[in-house]
Design an enzyme around this catalytic site. Structure first.
Site, mmCIF file in Angstrom:
data_model
loop_
_atom_site.group_PDB
_atom_site.id
_atom_site.type_symbol
_atom_site.label_atom_id
_atom_site.label_comp_id
_atom_site.label_asym_id
_atom_site.label_seq_id
_atom_site.Cartn_x
_atom_site.Cartn_y
_atom_site.Cartn_z
ATOM 1 C CB CYS A 323 -0.951 0.006 1.204
ATOM 2 S SG CYS A 323 -0.113 -0.066 2.805
ATOM 3 C CD GLU A 357 -3.350 -1.672 -1.671
ATOM 4 O OE1 GLU A 357 -3.339 -2.628 -0.881
ATOM 5 O OE2 GLU A 357 -3.523 -0.495 -1.315
#
Length: 365
Positions: A323, A357
């Site tokens: 992330c 992401e």
């Protein structure tokens, strides 16, 4: 938040800019072409949190716009699911005339699902009493004519569940449907349709795997449950107790019989594997019996700590969901010495933001 950037007509251009930025940032690793998985341009977030502004008899949701440096009224919210937007309107209509429910209410959190469930958390700067409970129960009954809803009240050191504090999401992943218990105030993937694409990608890159899978930071079992079909056995670790409890529920409801969850941190597990420490939580689990050729990691934004990174390097294949591209890049500086990136993906979990992401498959050189 930058509300002005949330323009669906510019979505494709914004996603292209992200892809180019990602390719440039990771060019030194000679990655394959980036596989790009787009989001819906609107109504993609399954959870949302709003502050509540009181102005005389009026009551409305607001967010803080970092560009305007001011609060912005949000009667509707483009990123939030259609279900959340419907509930926002219905709820505020109920709250405005109800003194007990609106008194010192300062925040409302919504958690919705593709399966049609929604959880509403009302946060207060006061202790909640029997009058609040009675009014909240009546509110739930009225809203239940339109919604599959549960309501939670929160105040300092106080939490009241009228029924349950979770929703159950159902995700169609390839030809299977997986069910996931998602607990209020615990981490869940915010963009459900992109989360499905992430699961399908992870299943694809681990097809025809040999041996077992080790997963660190498994959360509620989101990935390990879906990936269990590709491995003989799966061993997964997670530290947060609510997530472990949800994972055990999800294992049972999905009829997974080859997945073992251990409640411990990645750092503790690294010590256990290196025989540096023994843990009572590992009693009855023969770590040496696992033949894990593949390790899956989905670490927090800080990335993988040095000790765990050394553990990760010991596996033939590393599946890394990140992330935070910055910490992924830092970790790849080490992993690239022994492993080569063979698959590279961008998942647009957060449209109209700089957030990226990513998914990387590394295989030993």
């Amino acid at each position: 938040m930058n509300l002005a950037a949330m323009d669906p007509t510019t979505y494709d251009a914004q996603l292209t800019a992200k892809r180019i930025k990602l390719e440039q940032a990771f060019a030194q690793f000679e990655t394959p072409s980036v596989e790009v998985f787009a989001s819906e341009p609107a109504h993609y977030r399954m959870r949302a949190e709003f502050r509540v502004w009181h102005e005389g008899d009026d009551l409305y949701y607001y967010m803080f716009d970092k560009v305007l440096n001011d609060k912005v009224r949000c009667d509707q919210y483009l990123p939030a699911s259609a279900l959340i937007n419907q509930m926002m309107a219905a709820l505020i209509t109920e709250l405005k005339p109800n003194h007990s429910l609106r008194h010192k209410l300062f925040q409302v959190d919504f958690l919705s699902t593709l399966s049609g469930e929604i959880l509403v958390s009302l946060l207060y700067h006061r202790q909640l009493d029997d009058q609040w409970r009675s009014e909240a129960a009546a509110l739930k009954a009225r809203l239940s004519s339109q919604f599959k809803v549960n309501i939670i009240g929160r105040a300092r050191k106080q939490k009241i569940d009228l029924d349950k504090d979770f929703v159950v999401e159902s995700l169609q992943v390839n030809d299977k449907v997986f069910h996931y218990k998602q607990i209020e105030n615990s981490f869940t993937q915010p963009n459900a349709k992109v989360a499905i694409k992430m699961l399908e990608w992870a299943i694809d890159v681990t097809q025809n795997s040999q041996g077992d899978l080790l997963e660190l930071y498994c959360g509620n079992g989101n990935f390990s449950i879906a990936l269990a079909q590709n491995f003989n056995r799966v061993l997964a670790t997670e530290l947060a107790k609510p997530s472990v409890d949800a994972a055990q529920y999800n294992i049972e409801v999905n009829n997974i019989d080859n997945l073992q969850i251990i409640r411990m941190s990645a750092e503790e597990f690294s010590d256990a594997m290196a025989k540096k420490r023994s843990f009572r939580r590992l009693e009855g689990i023969d770590l040496d019996s696992y033949v894990c050729n593949t390790i899956f990691v989905d670490p927090p934004r800080a990335g993988i700590d040095p000790a765990t990174l050394e553990l990760v390097r010991g596996y033939e294949r590393i599946l890394y969901i990140s992330c935070n591209p910055d910490t992924l890049k830092d970790n790849l500086q080490q992993l690239n010495q022994t492993h080569k990136v063979t698959r590279f993906a961008l998942f647009d979990q957060f449209p109209y933001t700089d957030h990226m992401e990513t998914g990387v498959l590394l295989e030993r050189r």
